[in-house]
Design a protein around this motif. Sequence first.
Motif, PDB file in Angstrom:
ATOM      1  N   ALA A  39       0.843  -1.201   0.000  1.00 35.59           N
ATOM      2  CA  ALA A  39       0.000   0.000   0.000  1.00 35.59           C
ATOM      3  C   ALA A  39       0.879   1.251   0.000  1.00 35.59           C
ATOM      4  O   ALA A  39       0.651   2.193  -0.767  1.00 35.59           O
ATOM      5  N   LEU A  98      -1.131   4.073   6.816  1.00 33.79           N
ATOM      6  CA  LEU A  98      -1.669   2.953   6.047  1.00 33.79           C
ATOM      7  C   LEU A  98      -1.582   1.619   6.773  1.00 33.79           C
ATOM      8  O   LEU A  98      -0.560   1.271   7.357  1.00 33.79           O
ATOM      9  N   ASP A  99      -2.667   0.862   6.710  1.00 30.07           N
ATOM     10  CA  ASP A  99      -2.717  -0.527   7.166  1.00 30.07           C
ATOM     11  C   ASP A  99      -2.638  -0.678   8.689  1.00 30.07           C
ATOM     12  O   ASP A  99      -2.209  -1.713   9.169  1.00 30.07           O
ATOM     13  N   ASP A 124      -7.209   2.093   5.677  1.00 34.77           N
ATOM     14  CA  ASP A 124      -6.993   0.851   6.418  1.00 34.77           C
ATOM     15  C   ASP A 124      -8.211  -0.053   6.352  1.00 34.77           C
ATOM     16  O   ASP A 124      -9.321   0.401   6.088  1.00 34.77           O
ATOM     17  N   HIS A 125      -7.973  -1.329   6.660  1.00 36.61           N
ATOM     18  CA  HIS A 125      -9.078  -2.290   6.655  1.00 36.61           C
ATOM     19  C   HIS A 125      -9.200  -3.064   7.976  1.00 36.61           C
ATOM     20  O   HIS A 125      -9.725  -4.175   7.982  1.00 36.61           O
ATOM     21  N   SER A 138     -11.832   3.765   6.208  1.00 36.60           N
ATOM     22  CA  SER A 138     -11.720   2.459   6.856  1.00 36.60           C
ATOM     23  C   SER A 138     -12.799   1.535   6.301  1.00 36.60           C
ATOM     24  O   SER A 138     -13.986   1.800   6.473  1.00 36.60           O
ATOM     25  N   THR A 145      -5.242  -3.308   2.355  1.00 29.95           N
ATOM     26  CA  THR A 145      -5.106  -1.855   2.214  1.00 29.95           C
ATOM     27  C   THR A 145      -4.609  -1.520   0.810  1.00 29.95           C
ATOM     28  O   THR A 145      -4.958  -0.493   0.234  1.00 29.95           O
TER      29      THR A 145
END
Length: 342
Positions: A39, A98-99, A124-125, A138, A145
């Motif tokens: 990412a 990120l992430d 982010d996830h 999100s 990501t």
Amino acid sequence: MISKIIAEDLINKVYSSLQDAEKIAIVVHVGPDGDAMGAALGLWHYLMTIEKEPTVISPTPYPNFLSWMPGANEVLIYENDKEKADNILASAELIFTLDFNSLHRLEEMAEAVSNSPAPKILVDHHLHPESFAKITISYPEISSTSEMIFRLICRMGDFANINLACAECIYTGMMTDTGSFTYNSNDPEIYIIISELIKIGIDKDEIYRKVFNTYSESRLRLMGFCLYEKMQTFPEFRTAIISLTQEDLSRFNYVNGDAEGFVNIPLSVKGIDFSVFLREEKNRIKISLRSQGKFPANKVASDLFGGGGHLNAAGAESYTSMQETINTLLNALPDYQVFFEE
Ligand code: 5GP
Ligand code: MN
């Protein structure tokens, strides 16, 4: 056609933030994995095509099996170069995080990011993002990501700016966060995106080989040792536990990333649906948890150790001894059996 999962107002906000910012920092969590690196570097390559000056900063080094990634050697490692990184963070006009969903996943770097006046954009996830960012993107239903970065770039109208290097990074993150498309990977759009990345020119088979077939001999021997001597199975709880002490690690000349993926292996045993891997570090035990089906690895991680993650892939840290950590797990296992029955 790929559906518009990310809300339009978020896309617009990112787009306008980018208009006003030249100096951009991209930060990832401690011990960045393929998705964090994918990412971050995917975004980095894209931002350079639109004439920005981005810097990727990781709190700690990335594992060797990701060093081939285009741009990896440009990643600034916070623990090796604090002063430079602190200056970049302090003078940044925009920071992408990120992430990860919580600043504490930056460990030593958290303060510098938190104190920077730059507005933050979280992409982010993971569930339950903290509210440190000006823009929070999100989507836990998206499996990586890196895929979110692809979607973000496309929605800003810049699909044409996804060059080969960017595409390779994005694919790496999508591949590693889904166990090479063996979990969290039933969304058909994943394969539409892969198809686009292949058209840009990625060689997906080669990326697989670069990530998974470039390990050291000592890693393979460590794996053998884990499976032969260190794996304990508890069939009545459909659970396997592997633990490695500092002594075990030094016996096999452990380097960062050498145990990557070991946690998944016990799931290949029939009847094992929950796997826990414990690795002793200097002052803590790093815990990785994986499950299959509906068993909530993230709930175990957060209930017992204050960690978190996804349903099938979670992590945590323990500050007690290895044996106490294992006992905590074993004592709690009966309470979680109800989830296997659902
Ligand atoms: P891994 O086992 O690969 O380190 O991590 C698996 C997942 O669990 C990652 O997606 C990561 O976000 C999450 N995770 C790993 N370590 C921690 C941790 O210490 N705390 C929390 N909250 N999540 C973690
Ligand atoms: Mn991820």
